[in-house]
Design a protein around this motif. Structure first.
Motif, PDB file in Angstrom:
ATOM      1  N   MET A   1      -7.845 -11.718   1.769  1.00  0.00           N
ATOM      2  CA  MET A   1      -7.894 -13.088   1.996  1.00  0.00           C
ATOM      3  C   MET A   1      -6.980 -13.208   3.401  1.00  0.00           C
ATOM      4  O   MET A   1      -5.900 -13.508   3.436  1.00  0.00           O
ATOM      5  N   GLY A   2      -7.945 -13.252   4.480  1.00  0.00           N
ATOM      6  CA  GLY A   2      -7.387 -13.517   5.809  1.00  0.00           C
ATOM      7  C   GLY A   2      -6.764 -12.593   6.485  1.00  0.00           C
ATOM      8  O   GLY A   2      -6.705 -12.426   7.773  1.00  0.00           O
ATOM      9  N   ASP A   3      -6.698 -11.183   5.816  1.00  0.00           N
ATOM     10  CA  ASP A   3      -6.468  -9.987   6.799  1.00  0.00           C
ATOM     11  C   ASP A   3      -7.848  -9.272   6.937  1.00  0.00           C
ATOM     12  O   ASP A   3      -8.220  -8.548   6.111  1.00  0.00           O
ATOM     13  N   GLN A   4      -8.105  -9.649   8.193  1.00  0.00           N
ATOM     14  CA  GLN A   4      -9.644  -9.050   8.491  1.00  0.00           C
ATOM     15  C   GLN A   4      -9.356  -7.593   9.175  1.00  0.00           C
ATOM     16  O   GLN A   4     -10.128  -7.100   9.803  1.00  0.00           O
ATOM     17  N   THR A   5      -8.232  -7.036   9.193  1.00  0.00           N
ATOM     18  CA  THR A   5      -7.775  -5.597   9.596  1.00  0.00           C
ATOM     19  C   THR A   5      -7.960  -4.672   8.421  1.00  0.00           C
ATOM     20  O   THR A   5      -7.678  -3.481   8.768  1.00  0.00           O
ATOM     21  N   PHE A   6      -7.957  -4.916   7.187  1.00  0.00           N
ATOM     22  CA  PHE A   6      -7.862  -3.983   6.340  1.00  0.00           C
ATOM     23  C   PHE A   6      -8.997  -3.145   5.627  1.00  0.00           C
ATOM     24  O   PHE A   6      -8.850  -2.073   5.475  1.00  0.00           O
ATOM     25  N   LEU A   7     -10.243  -3.819   5.240  1.00  0.00           N
ATOM     26  CA  LEU A   7     -11.278  -3.209   4.785  1.00  0.00           C
ATOM     27  C   LEU A   7     -12.561  -3.451   5.998  1.00  0.00           C
ATOM     28  O   LEU A   7     -12.889  -4.448   6.025  1.00  0.00           O
ATOM     29  N   GLY A   8     -12.834  -1.935   6.138  1.00  0.00           N
ATOM     30  CA  GLY A   8     -14.089  -2.260   7.195  1.00  0.00           C
ATOM     31  C   GLY A   8     -14.222  -0.728   7.748  1.00  0.00           C
ATOM     32  O   GLY A   8     -13.191  -0.004   7.717  1.00  0.00           O
ATOM     33  N   PRO A   9     -15.320  -0.722   8.593  1.00  0.00           N
ATOM     34  CA  PRO A   9     -15.382   0.726   9.423  1.00  0.00           C
ATOM     35  C   PRO A   9     -14.150   0.671  10.291  1.00  0.00           C
ATOM     36  O   PRO A   9     -13.788  -0.137  11.060  1.00  0.00           O
ATOM     37  N   GLY A  10     -13.426   1.845  10.203  1.00  0.00           N
ATOM     38  CA  GLY A  10     -12.629   2.187  10.924  1.00  0.00           C
ATOM     39  C   GLY A  10     -11.107   1.452  10.681  1.00  0.00           C
ATOM     40  O   GLY A  10     -10.142   1.580  11.405  1.00  0.00           O
ATOM     41  N   LYS A  11     -10.961   0.680   9.591  1.00  0.00           N
ATOM     42  CA  LYS A  11      -9.870  -0.135   9.263  1.00  0.00           C
ATOM     43  C   LYS A  11      -8.850   0.373   8.214  1.00  0.00           C
ATOM     44  O   LYS A  11      -9.018   1.544   8.120  1.00  0.00           O
ATOM     45  N   THR A  12      -7.751  -0.110   7.798  1.00  0.00           N
ATOM     46  CA  THR A  12      -6.903   0.534   6.822  1.00  0.00           C
ATOM     47  C   THR A  12      -7.582   1.361   5.826  1.00  0.00           C
ATOM     48  O   THR A  12      -7.373   2.384   5.396  1.00  0.00           O
ATOM     49  N   VAL A  13      -8.658   0.646   4.966  1.00  0.00           N
ATOM     50  CA  VAL A  13      -9.374   1.381   4.204  1.00  0.00           C
ATOM     51  C   VAL A  13     -10.852   1.494   5.099  1.00  0.00           C
ATOM     52  O   VAL A  13     -11.376   0.443   5.247  1.00  0.00           O
ATOM     53  N   ASN A  14     -11.137   2.617   5.423  1.00  0.00           N
ATOM     54  CA  ASN A  14     -12.281   2.945   6.172  1.00  0.00           C
ATOM     55  C   ASN A  14     -13.506   2.960   5.250  1.00  0.00           C
ATOM     56  O   ASN A  14     -13.734   4.039   4.625  1.00  0.00           O
ATOM     57  N   THR A  15     -14.430   1.986   5.541  1.00  0.00           N
ATOM     58  CA  THR A  15     -15.741   1.996   4.887  1.00  0.00           C
ATOM     59  C   THR A  15     -16.763   3.359   5.068  1.00  0.00           C
ATOM     60  O   THR A  15     -17.716   3.017   4.783  1.00  0.00           O
ATOM     61  N   ASN A  16     -16.432   3.716   6.174  1.00  0.00           N
ATOM     62  CA  ASN A  16     -17.133   4.633   6.925  1.00  0.00           C
ATOM     63  C   ASN A  16     -16.789   6.004   5.912  1.00  0.00           C
ATOM     64  O   ASN A  16     -17.493   7.046   6.327  1.00  0.00           O
ATOM     65  N   GLN A  17     -16.017   6.090   5.156  1.00  0.00           N
ATOM     66  CA  GLN A  17     -15.434   7.177   4.315  1.00  0.00           C
ATOM     67  C   GLN A  17     -15.492   6.817   3.121  1.00  0.00           C
ATOM     68  O   GLN A  17     -15.229   5.879   2.527  1.00  0.00           O
ATOM     69  N   LYS A  18     -15.553   7.814   2.044  1.00  0.00           N
ATOM     70  CA  LYS A  18     -15.270   7.960   0.677  1.00  0.00           C
ATOM     71  C   LYS A  18     -13.958   7.057   0.346  1.00  0.00           C
ATOM     72  O   LYS A  18     -12.899   7.560   1.068  1.00  0.00           O
ATOM     73  N   PHE A  19     -13.750   6.243  -0.706  1.00  0.00           N
ATOM     74  CA  PHE A  19     -12.731   5.698  -1.017  1.00  0.00           C
ATOM     75  C   PHE A  19     -12.816   5.328  -2.435  1.00  0.00           C
ATOM     76  O   PHE A  19     -13.851   5.069  -3.158  1.00  0.00           O
ATOM     77  N   THR A  20     -11.733   5.201  -3.224  1.00  0.00           N
ATOM     78  CA  THR A  20     -11.685   4.812  -4.513  1.00  0.00           C
ATOM     79  C   THR A  20     -11.019   3.667  -4.815  1.00  0.00           C
ATOM     80  O   THR A  20      -9.981   3.430  -4.104  1.00  0.00           O
ATOM     81  N   VAL A  21     -11.525   2.657  -5.863  1.00  0.00           N
ATOM     82  CA  VAL A  21     -10.725   1.540  -6.039  1.00  0.00           C
ATOM     83  C   VAL A  21     -10.244   1.514  -7.428  1.00  0.00           C
ATOM     84  O   VAL A  21     -10.943   2.138  -8.295  1.00  0.00           O
ATOM     85  N   VAL A  22      -9.207   1.270  -7.339  1.00  0.00           N
ATOM     86  CA  VAL A  22      -8.108   1.113  -8.651  1.00  0.00           C
ATOM     87  C   VAL A  22      -7.917  -0.142  -9.185  1.00  0.00           C
ATOM     88  O   VAL A  22      -7.320  -0.932  -8.318  1.00  0.00           O
TER      89      VAL A  22
END
Length: 171
Positions: A1-22
């Motif tokens: 919420m409000g942090d647009q640097t966190f989730l997305g392509p090339g961001k903290t959680v890079n959505t161009n790569q596999k990741f696990t949500v817990v």
């Protein structure tokens, strides 16, 4: 919420790569018999556990998980009706879990709001500078189901290694 640097392509959680949500459901006494008091989300990518980002919206306060306090603050900051609290909040949600739930996941599009609520400015009749309206970088012209369905008719998603168990056991 409000942090647009966190989730997305090339961001903290890079959505161009596999990741696990817990997703962790914490109770007030840290036992399965307790009252649901917090929902916490973590991410795992490339062997690294990544804590959820903190809220960054004026007037909201700082939160990194879902609690009744977060829900109340979010509704107040955004000027929304607090139906969650009226319906019993996390305590009632936990009571519903006790009755049994079914996990359902899918890939879908949104004929009502064009998924703008997820990663664009929404609702469209509010100024994007209003807290809670600017939700991501996608243009308000994006997400039209006719475009999504015609341009990506064979879109797929993979949900794998689904696990459940005591907190800390599902990474």
């Amino acid at each position: 919420m409000g942090d647009q640097t966190f989730l997305g392509p090339g961001k903290t959680v890079n959505t161009n790569q596999k990741f696990t949500v817990v997703t962790q459901f914490h109770t007030n006494n840290n036992q399965t018999s307790g009252t649901l008091s917090e929902i916490r989300r973590l991410y795992v990518q490339n062997g690294k556990v990544i804590a959820n980002s903190k809220t960054n919206i004026p007037g909201l306060g700082t939160f990194d998980s879902i609690t009744d306090s977060f829900c109340n603050a979010q509704k107040q900051a955004f000027g929304d009706t607090n139906s969650f609290e009226k319906l019993g909040g996390l305590q009632q949600m936990g009571a519903s879990f006790d009755k049994g739930m079914v996990l359902v996941m899918s890939i879908w599009d949104d004929h009502e709001a064009q998924m703008l609520w997820l990663d664009s400015d929404y609702p469209l009749d509010k100024d994007p500078s209003t807290p809670g309206v600017s939700r991501g970088p996608c243009p308000t012209s994006s997400g039209k189901p006719t475009d999504v369905e015609s341009q990506s008719p064979d879109a797929t998603v993979v949900f794998s290694n689904i696990k459940f168990g005591p907190i800390g056991s599902t990474y």
